[in-house]
Design an enzyme around this catalytic site. Structure first.
Site, PDB file in Angstrom:
ATOM      1  N   CYS A 114     -16.961 -10.185  20.665  1.00  0.00           N
ATOM      2  CA  CYS A 114     -17.475  -8.196  21.269  1.00  0.00           C
ATOM      3  C   CYS A 114     -18.271  -8.558  22.499  1.00  0.00           C
ATOM      4  CB  CYS A 114     -17.998  -7.929  19.702  1.00  0.00           C
ATOM      5  SG  CYS A 114     -17.159  -7.571  18.608  1.00  0.00           S
ATOM      6  N   HIS A 252     -23.795  -3.328  22.382  1.00  0.00           N
ATOM      7  CA  HIS A 252     -22.465  -3.534  22.468  1.00  0.00           C
ATOM      8  C   HIS A 252     -22.625  -2.408  20.750  1.00  0.00           C
ATOM      9  CE1 HIS A 252     -19.089  -4.268  19.877  1.00  0.00           C
ATOM     10  NE2 HIS A 252     -19.222  -5.164  19.024  1.00  0.00           N
ATOM     11  N   ASN A 282     -16.439   0.312  16.084  1.00  0.00           N
ATOM     12  CA  ASN A 282     -16.868  -0.847  16.885  1.00  0.00           C
ATOM     13  C   ASN A 282     -15.228  -1.207  17.937  1.00  0.00           C
ATOM     14  OD1 ASN A 282     -17.268  -3.429  17.858  1.00  0.00           O
ATOM     15  ND2 ASN A 282     -17.847  -4.449  15.999  1.00  0.00           N
TER      16      ASN A 282
HETATM   17  N1  ACO Z   1     -17.380   1.982   1.236  1.00  0.00           N
HETATM   18  C1  ACO Z   1     -18.432   1.796   0.406  1.00  0.00           C
HETATM   19  N2  ACO Z   1     -18.946   1.168   0.383  1.00  0.00           N
HETATM   20  C2  ACO Z   1     -18.977   0.060   0.629  1.00  0.00           C
HETATM   21  C3  ACO Z   1     -17.950  -0.399   1.886  1.00  0.00           C
HETATM   22  C4  ACO Z   1     -17.177   0.844   2.717  1.00  0.00           C
HETATM   23  N3  ACO Z   1     -16.662   1.063   3.619  1.00  0.00           N
HETATM   24  N4  ACO Z   1     -18.292  -1.634   2.651  1.00  0.00           N
HETATM   25  C5  ACO Z   1     -19.148  -2.343   1.563  1.00  0.00           C
HETATM   26  N5  ACO Z   1     -19.346  -1.137   0.345  1.00  0.00           N
HETATM   27  C6  ACO Z   1     -20.683  -1.547  -0.439  1.00  0.00           C
HETATM   28  C7  ACO Z   1     -20.246  -3.078  -0.760  1.00  0.00           C
HETATM   29  O1  ACO Z   1     -19.368  -3.359  -1.350  1.00  0.00           O
HETATM   30  C8  ACO Z   1     -21.920  -3.262  -0.967  1.00  0.00           C
HETATM   31  O2  ACO Z   1     -21.270  -2.692  -2.534  1.00  0.00           O
HETATM   32  P1  ACO Z   1     -22.281  -3.630  -3.739  1.00  0.00           P
HETATM   33  O3  ACO Z   1     -23.958  -3.236  -3.402  1.00  0.00           O
HETATM   34  O4  ACO Z   1     -22.028  -3.046  -4.822  1.00  0.00           O
HETATM   35  O5  ACO Z   1     -21.959  -4.784  -3.464  1.00  0.00           O
HETATM   36  C9  ACO Z   1     -22.784  -2.305  -0.090  1.00  0.00           C
HETATM   37  O6  ACO Z   1     -21.733  -0.476  -0.372  1.00  0.00           O
HETATM   38  C10 ACO Z   1     -23.410  -2.614   0.332  1.00  0.00           C
HETATM   39  O7  ACO Z   1     -22.918  -3.615   1.528  1.00  0.00           O
HETATM   40  P2  ACO Z   1     -23.473  -4.207   2.626  1.00  0.00           P
HETATM   41  O8  ACO Z   1     -22.557  -4.885   3.476  1.00  0.00           O
HETATM   42  O9  ACO Z   1     -24.631  -5.626   2.459  1.00  0.00           O
HETATM   43  O10 ACO Z   1     -23.610  -3.391   3.322  1.00  0.00           O
HETATM   44  P3  ACO Z   1     -24.521  -3.627   5.174  1.00  0.00           P
HETATM   45  O11 ACO Z   1     -25.933  -2.907   4.470  1.00  0.00           O
HETATM   46  O12 ACO Z   1     -24.709  -3.946   5.094  1.00  0.00           O
HETATM   47  O13 ACO Z   1     -23.691  -2.990   5.940  1.00  0.00           O
HETATM   48  C11 ACO Z   1     -22.471  -3.450   7.915  1.00  0.00           C
HETATM   49  C12 ACO Z   1     -22.681  -3.346   6.393  1.00  0.00           C
HETATM   50  C13 ACO Z   1     -22.422  -1.990   8.554  1.00  0.00           C
HETATM   51  C14 ACO Z   1     -21.219  -4.451   8.090  1.00  0.00           C
HETATM   52  C15 ACO Z   1     -23.290  -4.234   9.051  1.00  0.00           C
HETATM   53  O14 ACO Z   1     -23.725  -5.408   8.294  1.00  0.00           O
HETATM   54  C16 ACO Z   1     -22.955  -4.615  10.030  1.00  0.00           C
HETATM   55  O15 ACO Z   1     -23.495  -4.054  11.201  1.00  0.00           O
HETATM   56  N6  ACO Z   1     -23.605  -5.695  10.444  1.00  0.00           N
HETATM   57  C17 ACO Z   1     -22.941  -5.936  11.526  1.00  0.00           C
HETATM   58  C18 ACO Z   1     -20.984  -6.296  12.472  1.00  0.00           C
HETATM   59  C19 ACO Z   1     -21.478  -6.873  13.674  1.00  0.00           C
HETATM   60  O16 ACO Z   1     -22.289  -6.767  14.625  1.00  0.00           O
HETATM   61  N7  ACO Z   1     -20.610  -7.527  14.071  1.00  0.00           N
HETATM   62  C20 ACO Z   1     -19.663  -8.073  14.761  1.00  0.00           C
HETATM   63  C21 ACO Z   1     -19.461  -7.615  16.145  1.00  0.00           C
HETATM   64  S1  ACO Z   1     -17.824  -7.324  15.253  1.00  0.00           S
HETATM   65  C22 ACO Z   1     -17.243  -8.443  16.415  1.00  0.00           C
HETATM   66  O17 ACO Z   1     -17.447  -9.146  17.071  1.00  0.00           O
HETATM   67  C23 ACO Z   1     -15.644  -8.511  16.190  1.00  0.00           C
END
Ligand code: ACO
Length: 327
Positions: A114, A252, A282
């Site tokens: 990214c 980003h 994204n």
């Molecule tokens: N729908 C419903 N529930 C979901 C989903 C979904 N799509 N995905 C995860 N959950 C659930 C999980 O199972 C978890 O449930 P649990 O608590 O029972 O285990 C709960 O939701 C919370 O999951 P988390 O992963 O802790 O959620 P979080 O608030 O951290 O959000 C996310 C996840 C959106 C991925 C966030 O962490 C994020 O944006 N991270 C940064 C990503 C990023 O910037 N990446 C770099 C760029 S990408 C690149 O370089 C290509």
């Protein structure tokens, strides 16, 4: 002796036709519009129905060229930032060069997930200063959908396909690129893995890599909400620029919550952080050039106006970086 700098001359973007709303994803996996929207800000994304990364990059580049007075023979450099190339060889950039008939251009792909577009701009700015031909194309293009496991709701809902292109021009005494801060932390590389391949020769025992994108989203979230404000502050400090003198900060588009936290940590209003994640998800290396093109199209950002813009990105590698440019 004249000193040469680099300016942004024109921009373009291309999104595959097909928009997929969160509601549609609920038919494919156990998720909800509420979860996706609340946790990320995403409402829909564009998904390719067969076009590959080069197809999107070619269309975005043609749009950038159409908005300029530049003939493709004047382009000396094409860099495509992508983590989803059509193939390992030829590069996506080679395909763009052929499609544009940009026969004078050196063309190569750059892999920094990214952050690829930021890295690509930084490399192009330095190369273009010393090249014969006065224009360079920097393109961020991805078909992320081909690297996703569509049974993994933790990643499949987050990403979209698209491409954005920026045409750079070398100009005497230009000073558009004011400051930069680029980083890599390879020790954290396992936080985002995509496209792994088995070593497959007669000496190998069988292996089981599936190539799908895997991500420790929480770890990246925590990491970038610490490092990105620091990176932006460093660029401002090094260039003796006050935050209030920056017109817009383009981050980003990975998660609206990340952008909100960065805005709070910097103490700068969210209105200075334009977002389009709701429409595209994204799109990795494509996210910043798509956003930039939209903002130029709606006259929020005006080429040649002298507005100061921060561009900042983060992603797999882990990689991150910030540029301060005068538009
Ligand atoms: N729908 C419903 N529930 C979901 C989903 C979904 N799509 N995905 C995860 N959950 C659930 C999980 O199972 C978890 O449930 P649990 O608590 O029972 O285990 C709960 O939701 C919370 O999951 P988390 O992963 O802790 O959620 P979080 O608030 O951290 O959000 C996310 C996840 C959106 C991925 C966030 O962490 C994020 O944006 N991270 C940064 C990503 C990023 O910037 N990446 C770099 C760029 S990408 C690149 O370089 C290509």
């Amino acid at each position: 002796m004249k000193t040469f700098g680099v300016t942004i001359h024109s921009t373009g973007r291309y999104l595959p036709e097909n928009s997929v709303y969160n509601e549609t994803l609920t038919q494919w996996m156990d998720t909800s519009d509420e979860w996706i929207n609340k946790r990320t800000g995403i409402k829909k994304r564009h998904l390719s129905t067969g076009q590959d990364t080069s197809d999107l990059c070619i269309e975005a580049s043609k749009k950038a060229l159409d908005k300029s007075d530049v003939d493709s023979s004047q382009i000396g450099l094409i860099i495509v930032a992508t983590m989803t190339p059509d193939s390992q060889s030829p590069s996506v950039a080679s395909k763009v060069q052929a499609a544009l008939k940009a026969n004078n251009a050196v063309a190569f792909d750059l892999s920094a997930a990214c952050s690829g577009f930021i890295y690509g701009l930084s490399v192009a700015e330095k190369m273009l200063r010393h090249m014969t031909f006065p224009y360079a194309l920097v393109i961020g293009g991805e078909v992320m959908s081909k690297t996703l496991d569509w049974n993994d709701r933790k990643t499949a809902v987050l990403f979209g396909d698209g491409a954005g292109a920026v045409l750079l021009k070398r100009e005497a005494d230009a000073e558009a690129f004011i400051a930069e801060d680029l980083h890599t932390d390879g020790e954290k590389g396992d936080a985002l893995v995509s496209g792994e391949q088995d070593v497959n020769n007669p000496l190998c025992v069988s292996q089981e890599k599936n190539g799908y994108l895997t991500m420790d989203g929480r770890a990246i979230f925590n990491f970038v909400t610490k490092t990105i404000p620091k990176s932006i502050n460093l660029v401002l400090e090094n260039s003796h620029t006050e935050l209030q003198d920056v017109d817009y900060l383009l981050l980003h588009q990975a998660n609206a919550r990340i952008i909100e936290i960065v805005s709070k940590k910097l103490g700068s209003p969210l209105s200075k952080f334009p977002m389009n994640i709701q429409d595209y998800g994204n799109t990795s290396a494509a996210s910043l050039p798509i956003l930039l093109d939209e903002l130029i199209e709606d006259n929020t950002i005006r080429l040649g106006s002298g507005q100061k813009i921060v561009l900042s990105a983060f992603g797999g590698g882990l990689t991150w970086g910030t540029l301060l440019i005068k538009i």
